[in-house]
Structures are given as structure tokens and as C-alpha cells.
Motif scaffolding. Structure first.
Motif, PDB file in Angstrom:
ATOM      1  N   ILE A 115      39.938  41.885  47.940  1.00  0.00           N
ATOM      2  CA  ILE A 115      39.401  41.193  46.745  1.00  0.00           C
ATOM      3  C   ILE A 115      40.492  40.301  46.140  1.00  0.00           C
ATOM      4  N   ASP A 116      41.701  40.861  46.002  1.00  0.00           N
ATOM      5  CA  ASP A 116      42.808  40.060  45.441  1.00  0.00           C
ATOM      6  C   ASP A 116      43.029  38.802  46.277  1.00  0.00           C
ATOM      7  N   GLN A 117      43.026  39.014  47.609  1.00  0.00           N
ATOM      8  CA  GLN A 117      43.288  37.900  48.508  1.00  0.00           C
ATOM      9  C   GLN A 117      42.198  36.828  48.393  1.00  0.00           C
ATOM     10  N   VAL A 118      40.937  37.269  48.361  1.00  0.00           N
ATOM     11  CA  VAL A 118      39.831  36.310  48.298  1.00  0.00           C
ATOM     12  C   VAL A 118      39.839  35.559  46.956  1.00  0.00           C
ATOM     13  N   PHE A 119      40.069  36.267  45.863  1.00  0.00           N
ATOM     14  CA  PHE A 119      40.128  35.599  44.553  1.00  0.00           C
ATOM     15  C   PHE A 119      41.246  34.557  44.561  1.00  0.00           C
ATOM     16  N   ASP A 120      42.358  34.931  45.182  1.00  0.00           N
ATOM     17  CA  ASP A 120      43.504  34.042  45.229  1.00  0.00           C
ATOM     18  C   ASP A 120      43.186  32.778  46.048  1.00  0.00           C
ATOM     19  N   ILE A 121      42.617  32.968  47.230  1.00  0.00           N
ATOM     20  CA  ILE A 121      42.295  31.805  48.081  1.00  0.00           C
ATOM     21  C   ILE A 121      41.269  30.906  47.385  1.00  0.00           C
ATOM     22  N   ALA A 122      40.269  31.530  46.755  1.00  0.00           N
ATOM     23  CA  ALA A 122      39.199  30.738  46.121  1.00  0.00           C
ATOM     24  C   ALA A 122      39.651  30.133  44.792  1.00  0.00           C
ATOM     25  N   GLY A 123      40.778  30.633  44.246  1.00  0.00           N
ATOM     26  CA  GLY A 123      41.248  30.142  42.941  1.00  0.00           C
ATOM     27  C   GLY A 123      40.331  30.583  41.810  1.00  0.00           C
ATOM     28  N   VAL A 124      39.770  31.783  41.951  1.00  0.00           N
ATOM     29  CA  VAL A 124      38.834  32.290  40.949  1.00  0.00           C
ATOM     30  C   VAL A 124      39.560  33.272  40.033  1.00  0.00           C
ATOM     31  N   SER A 125      39.498  33.019  38.726  1.00  0.00           N
ATOM     32  CA  SER A 125      40.207  33.924  37.807  1.00  0.00           C
ATOM     33  C   SER A 125      39.316  35.093  37.387  1.00  0.00           C
ATOM     34  N   GLY A 126      38.006  34.904  37.424  1.00  0.00           N
ATOM     35  CA  GLY A 126      37.084  35.979  37.063  1.00  0.00           C
ATOM     36  C   GLY A 126      35.683  35.614  37.515  1.00  0.00           C
ATOM     37  N   VAL A 127      34.822  36.626  37.618  1.00  0.00           N
ATOM     38  CA  VAL A 127      33.429  36.367  37.990  1.00  0.00           C
ATOM     39  C   VAL A 127      32.514  37.126  37.036  1.00  0.00           C
ATOM     40  N   VAL A 128      31.362  36.526  36.753  1.00  0.00           N
ATOM     41  CA  VAL A 128      30.364  37.249  35.957  1.00  0.00           C
ATOM     42  C   VAL A 128      29.368  37.875  36.931  1.00  0.00           C
ATOM     43  N   MET A 129      29.204  39.194  36.806  1.00  0.00           N
ATOM     44  CA  MET A 129      28.255  39.917  37.658  1.00  0.00           C
ATOM     45  C   MET A 129      26.851  39.724  37.088  1.00  0.00           C
ATOM     46  N   THR A 130      25.847  40.143  37.852  1.00  0.00           N
ATOM     47  CA  THR A 130      24.462  40.173  37.367  1.00  0.00           C
ATOM     48  C   THR A 130      24.076  41.642  37.256  1.00  0.00           C
ATOM     49  N   ASN A 131      23.969  42.147  36.029  1.00  0.00           N
ATOM     50  CA  ASN A 131      23.739  43.584  35.844  1.00  0.00           C
ATOM     51  C   ASN A 131      22.357  43.840  35.265  1.00  0.00           C
ATOM     52  N   ASP A 132      21.618  44.683  35.959  1.00  0.00           N
ATOM     53  CA  ASP A 132      20.254  45.012  35.537  1.00  0.00           C
ATOM     54  C   ASP A 132      20.281  46.361  34.823  1.00  0.00           C
ATOM     55  N   PRO A 133      20.064  46.357  33.499  1.00  0.00           N
ATOM     56  CA  PRO A 133      20.177  47.615  32.755  1.00  0.00           C
ATOM     57  C   PRO A 133      19.074  48.603  33.122  1.00  0.00           C
ATOM     58  N   LEU A 134      18.042  48.120  33.832  1.00  0.00           N
ATOM     59  CA  LEU A 134      16.948  49.026  34.204  1.00  0.00           C
ATOM     60  C   LEU A 134      17.085  49.524  35.644  1.00  0.00           C
TER      61      LEU A 134
END
Ligand code: RAT
Ligand code: ZN
Length: 404
Positions: A137-156
Motif C-alpha cells: 500500500i505504501d509503495q502504491v500510494f507513493d508511485i501514484a502520488g496519492v496522499s489519501g483516499v476517500v473510501m465508500t462506506n455503507d453504514p447498512l
């Protein structure tokens, strides 16, 4: 001697140096990915990575059925590995992978120096299986230059709910969002106080950055239907009270071909005036909005010019193709300056971050460079400092502004 600060604020008056600087800045800027379907490792089977998941992405299974004349049921009855083998053989061995989703696989394999012309998937499987997930995950975030991602969370969702209750997410790069499709699309009916309670509890447990829903192409507001009731009686009062933005993704036609399962959704042109009415009635709520139909993009820009509580974002799903990303980004720069969020990845499988961001960055850089070049021709040069400011605003600042 010229110091680096002076160099940073030097006017870029030559087109070659200007374009080189834009490319450099856009490729290096950390991006906040405002809508994905990714999960951290704590979410076990929801946290998807590796070649079999990449190849069975629904964007690619839909394409596979166009070339491999296999009955749907036979394909779905196969194991994930067999499905991935069939997708690979159909789209990458028997045909040339020209589609955006297929080229994405090539970009990912290439980054990891895996054979992009292989006839079998053994090498790729061995590589991904040997990765430690959290390092990966660290490696992929680093290569993609992504600092954070918003998940899609279903409370139900029961499975997700159990994980949240037993400690949830420990990785701060994964932000949560509260996705209310089941309520908006009629799969759950409850009273207003019961939904309010559920939302308040979920907000406390998940600490979401926004509340969200995807809506069909025929979404109308006002409309005297259950969606208007849900918005007026429950969702917008909750958003207001908790200071949360509302994200609406409009234009999907679910289950156009149910035989394709997750790949069976289509799209339709929607009515942008519904968003204008919402922005007008709820001036103190911030809206993040994306439309799935290419035909709605210009109207969305015009609506955003009228309502400064409306933030257009992303080139969603069937729009995430280089030619369309280029067109939409140019349209937005021309109508909105830098007051929009150019892209989100919608990644479901970790390594998709690599190709989706690599490909989008290229289109965004080209559109931006053309824009600065026109500015130069009109009589104003920009500096490297200004380019960095503009890109940071679009890649992170506008979202931070919206979600606090
Ligand atoms: O792009 C996708 O993967 C779609 O299947 C949807 O998930 C869409 O992005 C959504 O969030 O509804
Ligand atoms: Zn999505």
C-alpha cells in the motif's frame, strides 16, 4: 547568484520551459483522491489488490463479453483465477488492449517491470502474491502520488459494520464517507427518526468526510417523491448539523443488463436544474457533484458559476477516458478557473491508483499547459510558484475547503 526562491518566482516566458514546468508540477503534486472503493487491510476481503482482482474489474469483464462469446452464467461460475485468465487471453493475447481500462493494466504491469506481452499470468501472480500488503500500500500510494483516499462506506452493510465496531480503520490515509444508496434507491425504508438515529451513530463511529449517494438519470428535485423527503427531512438537516458536505453522483442507470452483474449499469442524461434547486434552497450546505453523462458536463459548469456552494468533481466511470478527461478539464478551466476538483480515481483495486492517476495527470497537465500558454499569448506569463499553487488547489485545496 540566482537563489532557488528567485528561480521559483521567475516568469516562464518560453513555451517549452513553461510546459516542462507544468508537467513536473502536475506529476509531483500529492493528490487527495476524493472518491474510491478502496479499503485498508483491516477490512480483510474488502481490501482488494493483485492481478486477479485487477483483471476481473467490472470495466474489463464488460469488455471481455464483447469478444469472448461465453454465456454469462458460465463465466460467473468460474473461479476468480480462471476468470482473470480468460480476460487476459481475450483482451491482451487474442486482441490488442486499446481500451482505457485495458491500457491501465499495461501501465500497472510496466511500473512493476512485469512482462506486458506475457501469454500467461504466472509471473504477475507470483509478484503480487509475494507482496506484504501494508508495504505494498505504501509503495502504491507513493508511485501514484496519492496522499489519501476517500473510501465508500455503507453504514447498512453488516460485514463493514462489524469491522467498524471492532476498531475500524487504523490508517489515516483512508478517510471514510457515508454512502446512502440503499436509502436513496428504495432498498431500505425506515421512518425519519430511525434514519436520523442511524446516521448520527454512523457519523460518530466512522467520522466521515462527507455524506454521499449515487442517483439515477431521472433524479428530480423538487419532486414530491421519497428522495425529496429523504433529502429535506433527514439527510440535509443531518449534513447541516454535523457540518458535512453532501456528495451526489448523478446519472447512473443500474442494471441495464443484469446478466453482466456489477458490469451491467448504464448511464443517462440527467437534469442539472435539480442541483441548482438544491444549492439554492440549502445555501449553507456544500455540495460535491459529478454527472455520469458527457452531455451534462457543460451544464454542471454553468450551474457552478451560479452557486459557489457547488463543487464539480471528477470525470466519473464511463468518462474516465483520456479524450473525455481532456475535454472536461479544458471546459472546466475555461468556465471555472481552478475552482473545481479535476479527477477522482474510483479505484476498487489498490494498484488501479497507479494507472488512473498516471493517465489523468497527463491530460490535466496538457490542459493546464495549454491554458497557461494562451495566457502567455494574451500578455501574461506565470511563475513556477503560481503553477504549484494552482495544482495544489485543484489536487487537494478545493477538497480540504469543502470538507474542513
Ligand atoms: O466506477 C465504478 O466502479 C462504478 O461501479 C460505481 O462504483 C460508481 O463509481 C459508484 O460509486 O457508484
Ligand atoms: Zn464509485
Amino acid at each position: 547568484m540566482v537563489t532557488s526562491t528567485e528561480k521559483f518566482s521567475e516568469l516562464l516566458t518560453g513555451t517549452a520551459e513553461l510546459r516542462a514546468e507544468v508537467e513536473l508540477v502536475v506529476n509531483a503534486a500529492p493528490v487527495m483522491d476524493v472518491h474510491t472503493h478502496l479499503f485498508p487491510p483491516e477490512f480483510k476481503e474488502l481490501s482488494l489488490f493483485g492481478i486477479d482482482e485487477l483483471l476481473t474489474y467490472h470495466y474489463l469483464t464488460a469488455e471481455t463479453f464483447r469478444s469472448a462469446r461465453i454465456p454469462y452464467d458460465r463465466f460467473w461460475a468460474m473461479s476468480k483465477m480462471d476468470q482473470a485468465d480468460m480476460v487476459w487471453k481475450t483482451l491482451f493475447v487474442d486482441n490488442t488492449p486499446t481500451s482505457e481500462a485495458a491500457q491501465g493494466i499495461i501501465s500497472v504491469l510496466d511500473v512493476f517491470r512485469l512482462d506486458t506481452r506475457a501469454r500467461e499470468l504466472n509471473e504477475a501472480r507470483a509478484f503480487f502474491n509475494s507482496q506484504n500488503l501494508s508495504d505494498h500500500i505504501d509503495q502504491v500510494f507513493d508511485i501514484a502520488g496519492v496522499s489519501g483516499v476517500v473510501m465508500t462506506n455503507d453504514p447498512l452493510d453488516e460485514a463493514e459494520s462489524r469491522i467498524w465496531k471492532s476498531g475500524g480503520n487504523g490508517d489515516r490515509r483512508f478517510k471514510s464517507s457515508l454512502r446512502l444508496d440503499r436509502l436513496f434507491n428504495g432498498f431500505e425504508s425506515r421512518s425519519a427518526p430511525s434514519i436520523r438515529r442511524m446516521l448520527d451513530q454512523s457519523i460518530q463511529l466512522l467520522n466521515p468526510v462527507y455524506i454521499a449517494a449515487s442517483l439515477p438519470a431521472d433524479f428530480q428535485y423538487p419532486s414530491n417523491d421519497s428522495r425529496e423527503w429523504l433529502l429535506d427531512e433527514v439527510v440535509l438537516p443531518t449534513a447541516k448539523e454535523h457540518g458535512l458536505a453532501l456528495t451526489l453522483m448523478i446519472g447512473v442507470r443500474r442494471g441495464v443488463n443484469p446478466g453482466l452483474r456489477e458490469a451491467g449499469d448504464g448511464l443517462g442524461r440527467a437534469d442539472v436544474s435539480a442541483i441548482e434547486s438544491l444549492c439554492e434552497r440549502y445555501r449553507d450546505v456544500k455540495f460535491l457533484v459529478t454527472f455520469l453523462s458527457r452531455e451534462n458536463q457543460h451544464e454542471l459548469c454553468v450551474a457552478a458559476r451560479k452557486f459557489n456552494n457547488l463543487m464539480p468533481f471528477g470525470c466519473w466511470w464511463f468518462l474516465n477516458n483520456p479524450s473525455i478527461v481532456s475535454e472536461i478539464t479544458r471546459e472546466r478551466l475555461e468556465l471555472l478557473g481552478t475552482s473545481f476538483i479535476p479527477q477522482h480515481s474510483d479505484a476498487r483495486v489498490l494498484e488501479q491508483l497507479i494507472y488512473k492517476w498516471k493517465h489523468s495527470r497527463k491530460e490535466i497537465a496538457d490542459a493546464l499547459a495549454d491554458s497557461y500558454e494562451r495566457l502567455l499569448t494574451s500578455g501574461r506569463a506565470v511563475t513556477a510558484e503560481e503553477i504549484t499553487r494552482d495544482v495544489n488547489r485543484m489536487f487537494a485545496g478545493n477538497f480540504a475547503d469543502w470538507v474542513g
